[in-house]
Design a protein around this motif. Structure first.
Motif, PDB file in Angstrom:
ATOM      1  N   TRP A  79      -1.893  -1.365  -9.961  1.00 49.72           N
ATOM      2  CA  TRP A  79      -2.524  -1.035  -8.820  1.00 49.72           C
ATOM      3  C   TRP A  79      -3.179  -0.203  -8.785  1.00 49.72           C
ATOM      4  O   TRP A  79      -4.154   0.053 -10.013  1.00 49.72           O
ATOM      5  N   LEU A  91      -2.765   3.565  -2.619  1.00 45.90           N
ATOM      6  CA  LEU A  91      -3.174   2.950  -4.090  1.00 45.90           C
ATOM      7  C   LEU A  91      -2.558   1.064  -3.154  1.00 45.90           C
ATOM      8  O   LEU A  91      -1.600   1.230  -2.462  1.00 45.90           O
ATOM      9  N   GLU A  92      -3.058   0.216  -3.930  1.00 45.37           N
ATOM     10  CA  GLU A  92      -2.505  -0.718  -3.361  1.00 45.37           C
ATOM     11  C   GLU A  92      -2.481  -1.465  -4.672  1.00 45.37           C
ATOM     12  O   GLU A  92      -2.874  -1.148  -6.307  1.00 45.37           O
ATOM     13  N   TYR A  93      -0.093  -2.121  -4.494  1.00 47.29           N
ATOM     14  CA  TYR A  93       0.253  -2.047  -5.829  1.00 47.29           C
ATOM     15  C   TYR A  93       0.114  -4.237  -5.161  1.00 47.29           C
ATOM     16  O   TYR A  93       0.266  -4.768  -4.481  1.00 47.29           O
ATOM     17  N   ARG A  94      -0.386  -5.074  -6.682  1.00 49.91           N
ATOM     18  CA  ARG A  94       0.260  -6.166  -7.352  1.00 49.91           C
ATOM     19  C   ARG A  94       1.231  -6.782  -7.794  1.00 49.91           C
ATOM     20  O   ARG A  94       1.910  -5.915  -9.182  1.00 49.91           O
ATOM     21  N   HIS A 143       1.028  -0.925   0.226  1.00 47.69           N
ATOM     22  CA  HIS A 143       0.256   0.184   0.506  1.00 47.69           C
ATOM     23  C   HIS A 143       0.740   1.256  -0.281  1.00 47.69           C
ATOM     24  O   HIS A 143       1.651   1.590   1.233  1.00 47.69           O
TER      25      HIS A 143
END
Length: 148
Positions: free
Chosen positions: A78, A67-70, A51
């Protein structure tokens, strides 16, 4: 109405250097004039950002995004939580190496759903700035990280 923008760029650095540059979230303000601050809130066990809180200024509007990063072996995605300026934001980076692993082709796809309608000429101007930062700035950071 969703706004979509894409760009593809060739970076003269190996894929690992480009992925490391993407993971260097704290460097965003150094190569993206719209990013005023970027901080990693938490990380995955491998150390990559999970995050991220960013403060941006675009078209005279200031917003703070979570932002949620994957992460995958050759991609980063994201998604932003809704803010006062946008319902949603989805960004994808896809990386592929050349035959020798010396260069990396990067494709970025951005989708944003603003809260209010935005005139077309402002959309074009904003998209250009966002894509420039996302590609040109990333290239400079990746080349620096790769030592080239």
């Amino acid at each position: 109405m969703a706004i979509r923008a894409s760009r593809e760029v060739l970076i003269e650095a190996p894929r690992d250097a480009v992925m490391e540059a993407l993971a260097d979230v704290g460097a965003l303000p150094s190569y993206s004039s719209m990013h005023k601050r970027a901080e990693v809130m938490d990380r995955y066990p491998d150390g990559r950002p999970h995050h991220v809180r960013v403060k941006i200024r675009l078209l005279g509007l200031v917003d703070t995004e979570i932002l949620e990063y994957r992460w995958g072996p050759d991609w980063l995605v994201w998604d932003a939580q809704p803010t006062s300026q946008q319902y949603a934001q989805h960004v994808e980076y896809r990386l592929s190496s050349d035959d020798h692993g010396e260069c990396t082709r990067v494709r970025i796809d951005i989708t944003v759903e603003p809260v209010v309608p935005i005139p077309e000429f402002l959309i074009r101007r904003a998209c250009g700035g966002v894509l420039d930062a996302a590609t040109t700035g990333l290239r400079e950071l990746a080349l620096r990280d790769a030592g080239t």
